[in-house]
Write a protein that holds these residues in place. Structure first.
Motif, short mmCIF file in Angstrom:
data_model
loop_
_atom_site.label_atom_id
_atom_site.label_comp_id
_atom_site.label_asym_id
_atom_site.label_seq_id
_atom_site.Cartn_x
_atom_site.Cartn_y
_atom_site.Cartn_z
N ARG A 123 19.20 45.75 -49.50
CA ARG A 123 19.34 44.32 -49.41
C ARG A 123 20.39 43.97 -48.37
N GLY A 124 20.15 42.93 -47.60
CA GLY A 124 21.10 42.52 -46.57
C GLY A 124 20.86 43.19 -45.23
N CYS A 125 20.03 44.24 -45.21
CA CYS A 125 19.73 44.96 -43.97
C CYS A 125 18.23 44.89 -43.68
N VAL A 126 17.88 45.05 -42.41
CA VAL A 126 16.47 45.13 -42.05
C VAL A 126 16.21 46.48 -41.40
N ASP A 127 15.09 47.10 -41.74
CA ASP A 127 14.69 48.36 -41.13
C ASP A 127 14.02 48.08 -39.79
N LEU A 128 14.45 48.77 -38.76
CA LEU A 128 13.85 48.63 -37.45
C LEU A 128 13.26 49.96 -37.00
N ASP A 129 12.23 49.88 -36.17
CA ASP A 129 11.66 51.10 -35.60
C ASP A 129 11.41 50.87 -34.11
N SER A 130 10.76 51.82 -33.48
CA SER A 130 10.57 51.76 -32.04
C SER A 130 9.83 50.51 -31.58
N SER A 131 8.93 50.00 -32.42
CA SER A 131 8.13 48.85 -32.02
C SER A 131 8.80 47.51 -32.28
N THR A 132 9.78 47.48 -33.18
CA THR A 132 10.43 46.21 -33.53
C THR A 132 11.85 46.08 -33.03
N PHE A 133 12.46 47.18 -32.62
CA PHE A 133 13.89 47.18 -32.28
C PHE A 133 14.25 46.10 -31.27
N ASP A 134 13.66 46.15 -30.09
CA ASP A 134 14.02 45.21 -29.03
C ASP A 134 13.64 43.77 -29.37
N LYS A 135 12.51 43.60 -30.07
CA LYS A 135 12.05 42.27 -30.42
C LYS A 135 13.04 41.56 -31.34
N VAL A 136 13.68 42.32 -32.22
CA VAL A 136 14.58 41.72 -33.19
C VAL A 136 16.02 41.67 -32.69
N VAL A 137 16.54 42.79 -32.22
CA VAL A 137 17.95 42.87 -31.80
C VAL A 137 18.25 41.86 -30.69
N GLY A 138 17.31 41.68 -29.77
CA GLY A 138 17.54 40.76 -28.67
C GLY A 138 17.63 39.31 -29.07
N LYS A 139 17.21 38.97 -30.29
CA LYS A 139 17.18 37.58 -30.73
C LYS A 139 18.43 37.17 -31.50
N PHE A 140 19.30 38.13 -31.79
CA PHE A 140 20.53 37.81 -32.52
C PHE A 140 21.73 37.88 -31.59
N ARG A 141 22.72 37.07 -31.87
CA ARG A 141 23.94 37.11 -31.06
C ARG A 141 24.59 38.49 -31.16
N TYR A 142 24.66 39.01 -32.37
CA TYR A 142 25.19 40.36 -32.59
C TYR A 142 24.31 41.10 -33.59
N SER A 143 24.16 42.39 -33.37
CA SER A 143 23.43 43.25 -34.32
C SER A 143 24.24 44.52 -34.53
N LEU A 144 24.60 44.78 -35.78
CA LEU A 144 25.28 46.03 -36.11
C LEU A 144 24.21 46.98 -36.65
N VAL A 145 23.98 48.07 -35.92
CA VAL A 145 22.86 48.95 -36.23
C VAL A 145 23.37 50.32 -36.62
N LYS A 146 22.88 50.81 -37.75
CA LYS A 146 23.23 52.16 -38.21
C LYS A 146 22.03 53.08 -37.99
N PHE A 147 22.22 54.07 -37.11
CA PHE A 147 21.22 55.10 -36.89
C PHE A 147 21.54 56.24 -37.85
N ASP A 148 20.54 56.63 -38.64
CA ASP A 148 20.81 57.59 -39.71
C ASP A 148 19.56 58.42 -39.98
N THR A 149 19.65 59.25 -40.97
CA THR A 149 18.48 60.00 -41.40
C THR A 149 17.46 59.03 -41.98
#
Length: 259
Positions: free
Chosen positions: A23-49
């Motif tokens: 909750r509070g986070c959105v899952d991103l993948d190769s097809s959605t990453f740029d479409k979503v991150v580019g639309k926010f002023r700031y995006s804190l992204v955690k790359f993980d397993t």
């Protein structure tokens, strides 16, 4: 800002077609990453397993929950990288130079391609993530424990002026706010700490940035020693409040002294 409604709609659409890891986070993948991150002023992204867990994951997701309602300009996102099977999101890992030491946390500012790295080796806690956001974002309020938004704004105004009369006016405003704050209000102690820093700057006559930097080093040294739990908690609050007096450049330099 023009992108707010559009960005929110995008995240809502993604949530209907993908499972949320937390909750509070959105899952991103190769097809959605740029479409979503580019639309926010700031995006804190955690790359993980692909299936993250543990204290570091909880620190990130808990902060996301605490912050999500405070600002619609900051996105908390998760990218799960698989090194087996179809190797989901491996391309994103290569694109952003993600090694095998997970998690890796990066702050993206709008569509800007080069992100800011959460310092490697720094412990991933909710408090440290807050401090990272506070020193790397502009115009986005990230409150640290003990901080008060109105007083943070006055602290920044205090640092931006060199006029003694304006500084005295700001001090008087904080003094009045302190008097108006009930004794049982936890922020009562915070008011006194903001005033202490302001008065020390005025009394010193030195560059305000130098006063704040030296004071942060002094507090960091004290925190490294043996203290009672009450004194340690008080000094941590003071350290947080002093960050409110830092300009972006000074905040970045001061990260070595933050605890």
């Amino acid at each position: 800002m023009w992108y707010k409604p559009f960005a929110i709609i995008i995240v809502l659409l993604i949530s209907t077609i993908e499972a949320w890891t937390a909750r509070g986070c959105v899952d991103l993948d190769s097809s959605t990453f740029d479409k979503v991150v580019g639309k926010f002023r700031y995006s804190l992204v955690k790359f993980d397993t692909a299936f993250p867990y543990g204290d570091k994951h909880e620190a990130f997701t808990n902060l996301a929950l605490e912050t999500v309602e405070a600002s619609d300009e900051l996105l908390f996102a998760l990218v799960g990288i698989k090194d087996y099977g179809e190797k989901d999101n491996n391309d994103l890992g290569k694109r952003f130079n993600i090694g095998k030491e997970y998690p890796v946390i990066k702050l993206f500012a709008g569509a800007r391609s080069k992100p800011i790295d959460f310092p490697p080796g720094e412990e991933i806690t909710a408090e440290n993530l807050r401090k990272f956001l506070k020193r790397t974002t502009s115009g986005l309020y990230i409150g640290l424990p003990g901080c008060v938004q109105k007083l943070d704004e006055l602290a920044q105004a205090f640092m931006k002026t060199v006029e003694p009369s304006e500084r005295q006016s700001i001090i008087a405003e904080v003094e009045q706010a302190e008097r108006d704050t009930p004794e049982e209000d936890p922020s009562k102690k915070s008011h006194a700490m903001y005033l202490s820093v302001m008065r020390k700057i005025v009394k010193s006559g030195d560059r305000p940035e130098s006063v704040v930097s030296n004071e942060m080093k002094r507090v960091a040294k004290l925190l490294a020693g043996k203290l009672s739990d009450a004194k340690r908690a008080e000094l941590k609050l003071r350290s947080n409040i002093m960050l409110s007096f830092s300009t972006s450049g000074d905040a970045a330099k001061s990260k070595r002294t933050e605890l």
